[in-house]
Design a protein around this motif. Structure first.
Motif, PDB file in Angstrom:
ATOM      1  N   LEU A  28      39.864  88.665  28.908  1.00 32.15           N
ATOM      2  CA  LEU A  28      39.788  87.225  28.643  1.00 32.15           C
ATOM      3  C   LEU A  28      39.143  86.482  29.801  1.00 32.15           C
ATOM      4  N   ALA A  29      39.218  87.081  30.995  1.00 34.61           N
ATOM      5  CA  ALA A  29      38.616  86.448  32.171  1.00 34.61           C
ATOM      6  C   ALA A  29      37.262  87.068  32.504  1.00 34.61           C
ATOM      7  N   GLY A  30      36.633  87.698  31.499  1.00 33.79           N
ATOM      8  CA  GLY A  30      35.292  88.240  31.701  1.00 33.79           C
ATOM      9  C   GLY A  30      35.243  89.261  32.813  1.00 33.79           C
ATOM     10  N   SER A  31      34.355  89.025  33.773  1.00 33.14           N
ATOM     11  CA  SER A  31      34.179  89.962  34.878  1.00 33.14           C
ATOM     12  C   SER A  31      35.319  89.885  35.892  1.00 33.14           C
ATOM     13  N   GLN A  76      25.043  80.914  34.430  1.00 33.28           N
ATOM     14  CA  GLN A  76      25.921  82.007  34.868  1.00 33.28           C
ATOM     15  C   GLN A  76      27.060  81.483  35.755  1.00 33.28           C
ATOM     16  N   ALA A  77      26.746  80.517  36.625  1.00 30.27           N
ATOM     17  CA  ALA A  77      27.768  79.966  37.528  1.00 30.27           C
ATOM     18  C   ALA A  77      28.843  79.233  36.726  1.00 30.27           C
ATOM     19  N   TRP A  78      28.436  78.488  35.695  1.00 27.17           N
ATOM     20  CA  TRP A  78      29.396  77.776  34.860  1.00 27.17           C
ATOM     21  C   TRP A  78      30.311  78.768  34.141  1.00 27.17           C
ATOM     22  N   GLU A  79      29.719  79.867  33.658  1.00 22.43           N
ATOM     23  CA  GLU A  79      30.512  80.902  32.991  1.00 22.43           C
ATOM     24  C   GLU A  79      31.499  81.534  33.976  1.00 22.43           C
ATOM     25  N   GLN A  80      31.036  81.832  35.191  1.00 24.38           N
ATOM     26  CA  GLN A  80      31.914  82.426  36.200  1.00 24.38           C
ATOM     27  C   GLN A  80      33.044  81.472  36.575  1.00 24.38           C
ATOM     28  N   ALA A  81      32.734  80.185  36.682  1.00 28.63           N
ATOM     29  CA  ALA A  81      33.771  79.194  37.008  1.00 28.63           C
ATOM     30  C   ALA A  81      34.861  79.190  35.933  1.00 28.63           C
ATOM     31  N   ALA A 127      41.524  83.294  34.948  1.00 28.22           N
ATOM     32  CA  ALA A 127      42.285  84.254  35.755  1.00 28.22           C
ATOM     33  C   ALA A 127      43.435  83.565  36.479  1.00 28.22           C
ATOM     34  N   GLU A 128      43.160  82.414  37.048  1.00 31.07           N
ATOM     35  CA  GLU A 128      44.212  81.723  37.799  1.00 31.07           C
ATOM     36  C   GLU A 128      45.304  81.186  36.885  1.00 31.07           C
ATOM     37  N   GLU A 129      44.952  80.728  35.711  1.00 32.73           N
ATOM     38  CA  GLU A 129      45.969  80.213  34.787  1.00 32.73           C
ATOM     39  C   GLU A 129      46.941  81.321  34.378  1.00 32.73           C
ATOM     40  N   TYR A 130      46.421  82.520  34.176  1.00 30.84           N
ATOM     41  CA  TYR A 130      47.327  83.630  33.818  1.00 30.84           C
ATOM     42  C   TYR A 130      48.187  84.040  35.008  1.00 30.84           C
TER      43      TYR A 130
END
Length: 767
Positions: free
Chosen positions: A364-367, A698-703, A709-712
């Motif tokens: 869910l958090a991609g990379s 890409q930066a927006w996707e990474q953000a 990740a932090e929410e989980y």
């Protein structure tokens, strides 16, 4: 550390040290057995980090005969944590019959400030005349940086105004200017300066980075210009921020003689909550922990839990740095793992471990991999500290109520059952945002007013709303915004800030205020030819006119009390406003004008030097948040480091956890991304040596992945606060915005809730 550091100690004391060690769990014992060099300690929630660190510190102080000339330095994240660990070390040293001078406990910033203060000629700071500030987006310094940038780069600013589509219409131009000046650019300034400065990057570094990853807006070039203005203003106005403290200490330690002096005084450094350190903070600790006789010896023990890193979306902290330290130490066979925890019952441990594995495997958090693969284990039988508690009832309860009102009813009914069985139990409701806490508090404390069915006031339980303190802390800023508007009502910025305050207090409807503030005079006092305004606009206008009328009728020193009543402050808020008014009267004696009051308030808000009033005078020695027989309403972030017997996690909806990065409608003319998050993601990619560096998309996707990740991790932290009962729910009907909790609509649950239901079907309760 040299071989001469350790000397023979009396047999009786050796036996006492062995007794301390025997009272520790396996992971804690690894810390107590430390004999120099780097050591990473990765700990699970409830593993007893502070107990292990205090024991290890006391053993090191005794074994190496530390004293006021050669001391162990213990560093942690907050003043409360520093006081707690200092007390624990003192207690152990007292039991050993040792003096207290062999160690020092600091927060990171207090340590840096101490170094800078002792060497003012090298620090570059005038600490006697400097004022500490926190440069938030609404801070006057941040707004000044933005105005300077606009003046210096008019063509660049014009490019932002044009955005994706622009037909040249004047009203739209003014609206976009308002959005850029009061929202987009202040947010970019705040986030990028924090990220860059805490990592040791200068404005010139951002300019170089802008040439590597260009975009049509030149976002990093804008950020560099804002950063330059910020640094210039700090020097001109004799201001300093928290990062400046760290940088000042590093400048001091660049001097070979002074660095040697400090390294000779510092025996070793023990760091707690290491997952929250920034690169510059880590660099400072490594310098101090380097042995004075050899640059190859690093006497540094870092303790933390990368799975509890929950500050990186609003601070420069990033768990990747502690993870890397753990990897390096593991390669040297210097990684200790504290994976036994006695806080929670087995079912709560099972649920937390399941969430960790499920989220890591879900992509869910991609990379991004949100968690370090690290399971919580219950303590062994006969644990020397305390065993895992038995579960209350099933120990885990999962619900899907009809709506948020039924959710609070279910919680209240469950609390009544529990308080009857355990009158001294400790209860907590953990929420994602303060508005949710305010909603729950209103229903539980004023049931008649909200037609709420369950009245907890009939039972022997106290309700403590921790979010109230957070709301109280905003009072100086709210009063400042309204007074600035009263003083200069023709300013679009001040009018917008005043409307925002009224909206946040739910006195007027939330809307895009940029369109209203384009021409303040026409909004406040329209001509007879104006078309009939909507009820929303009419209500906004009424409040603003009321403020201007008060200016004509009241003396300046009476305005703060009037504003407090206008904002419908509650009892503790009114007490805080009264305290603020008293302070301002003293500081403006002889010049009690509105501009003088505004200047004093600006200083208070910028420096954050104002303590709110707590009307509860029956404080006990234990934490105000974890009293017996108390139901505490508190945010998940603030709950970190605390625990309760019974923990309730309501409103677990997908739009909140994990949620997603939002582009507000008023700023969509720039594109489907925000400048601040793109810039920050690009800076982080550069710091993490990512190649190639991400473009805007890409930066927006990474953000977005970083936020997910932090929410989980935040949910994991919240779950692991529970000892005997963990209660989780997601209502089928919930508000889209908690500014309007009465506007209910269908909401999806957080993805983890259906997964838990599938894994633990017997723990799901139908409503």
């Amino acid at each position: 550390m040299t071989g001469n550091d350790s000397k023979a100690i009396p047999a009786s004391r050796e036996a006492a040290l062995q007794e301390i060690r025997d009272g520790l769990r396996p992971g804690q014992q690894q810390m107590a057995d430390w004999e120099g060099g780097p050591l990473a300690v990765s700990a699970v929630p409830g593993a007893g980090k502070s107990t292990g660190m205090a024991s290890a510190a006391a053993i090191a102080i005794a074994r190496y005969h530390l004293n006021t000339h050669r001391q162990l330095v213990v560093v942690t994240f907050t003043r409360a944590a520093a006081a707690n660990i200092r007390s624990k070390i003192n207690e152990k040293l007292k039991n050993l019959g040792l003096p207290m001078g062999g160690f020092l406990v600091y927060t990171l910033h207090a340590l840096a400030l101490n170094i800078a203060r002792q060497h003012p000629e090298l620090s570059g700071l005038d600490l006697e005349n400097s004022t500490l500030i926190l440069p938030t987006p609404s801070n006057r310094l941040t707004r000044t940086c933005v105005e300077l940038w606009i003046n210096n780069y008019p063509r660049h600013y014009q490019r932002l105004i044009e955005g994706m589509q622009f037909d040249g219409e004047e009203t739209e131009r003014l609206r976009r200017q308002s959005v850029l000046r009061t929202e987009v650019l202040p947010d970019l300034s705040w986030k990028v300066i924090q990220e860059a400065k805490s990592s040791g990057l200068k404005p010139s570094d951002l300019r170089d980075l802008a040439t590597i990853i260009p975009d049509e807006y030149e976002i990093l070039a804008i950020a560099a210009g804002l950063y330059e203005n910020y640094e210039k203003l700090l020097k001109e106005r004799q201001l300093m921020d928290y990062d400046e403290m760290i940088l000042a200490a590093l400048r001091v330690l660049k001097n070979d003689r002074v660095r040697q002096q400090w390294q000779q005084r510092v025996f070793a450094v023990f760091e707690d909550e290491a997952q929250d350190s920034t690169p510059l903070q880590t660099e400072l600790l490594k310098i101090l922990a380097t042995d004075s006789t050899s640059d190859n010896i690093l006497n540094l023990v870092r303790v933390g839990d990368p799975n509890q890193a929950i500050n990186s979306t609003f601070t420069p902290a990033d768990p990747i740095y502690f993870r890397d330290f753990c990897k390096d130490c593991k390669n040297q066979d210097r990684l200790a793992t504290m994976d036994q925890a006695g806080r929670s019952s087995q079912i709560i441990i099972d649920a937390a471990n399941f969430v960790l594995k499920w989220v890591n495997n879900s992509q869910l958090a991609g990379s991004e991999k949100p968690f370090r693969e690290q399971e919580i284990h219950p303590v062994s039988e006969g644990d020397p500290q305390y065993p895992n508690p038995a579960a209350t009832g099933l120990g885990l309860e999962l619900y899907r109520p009809v709506d948020v009102y039924q959710t609070v009813e279910l919680i209240a009914e469950r609390v009544i059952q529990l308080i009857q069985d355990n009158p001294e139990g400790k209860f907590a409701i953990l929420v994602r945002e303060n508005k949710q806490g305010e909603f729950i508090s209103n229903l539980l404390t004023r049931p008649d007013e909200f037609n709420f069915k369950v009245d907890l006031r009939e039972y022997p339980i106290k309700i403590y709303d921790a979010s109230l303190a957070a709301r109280n802390s905003r009072i100086p800023a709210e009063i400042l915004s309204l007074l600035q508007f009263i003083d200069r009502p023709h300013s679009p910025d001040y009018l917008k800030a005043a409307l925002k305050v009224f909206s946040d207090r739910q006195l007027i409807p939330n809307q895009d205020f940029n369109a209203l503030v384009i021409q303040p005079e026409e909004f406040l006092y329209p001509s007879p030819l104006e078309s009939s305004p909507s009820d929303q606009v009419r209500k906004c206008r009424l409040f603003c006119r009321g403020l201007l009328q008060a200016r004509l009728e009241l003396a300046p020193f009476q305005l703060i009390s009037f504003l407090a009543l206008t904002l419908q402050y509650e009892r503790s808020e009114l007490a805080t406003a009264d305290k603020l008014a008293e302070r301002i009267v003293k500081q403006t004696a002889g010049n009690n004008s509105i501009p003088a009051i505004v200047n004093v308030l600006n200083e208070i808000v910028s420096s954050e030097r104002f303590e709110t009033v707590d009307i509860d005078e029956n404080k006990q020695n234990e934490s105000v948040y974890t009293r017996k027989g108390q139901l505490t309403i508190i945010t998940m972030h603030k709950a970190k480091g605390l625990d309760w017997d019974y923990v309730f996690l309501p409103f677990l909806h997908e739009q909140t956890i994990p949620g997603g990065l939002r582009v507000l409608p008023q700023s969509r003319f720039l594109g489907e991304f925000t400048l601040s998050e793109v810039a920050r993601a690009q800076i982080r990619a550069y710091l993490h040596q990512q190649n190639p560096l991400p473009n805007v998309t890409q930066a927006w996707e990474q953000a977005g992945y970083l936020k997910t990740a932090e929410e989980y991790r935040l949910l994991y932290v919240a779950m692991t606060r529970a000892k005997q009962l963990l209660w989780m729910s997601a209502a089928r009907q919930a508000p889209f915005s908690w500014h309007k909790p009465e506007n209910l609509q269908a909401q999806k649950p957080c993805p983890i809730l259906p997964a838990l239901k599938e894994r633990f079907p017997d723990y799901f309760k139908s409503c």
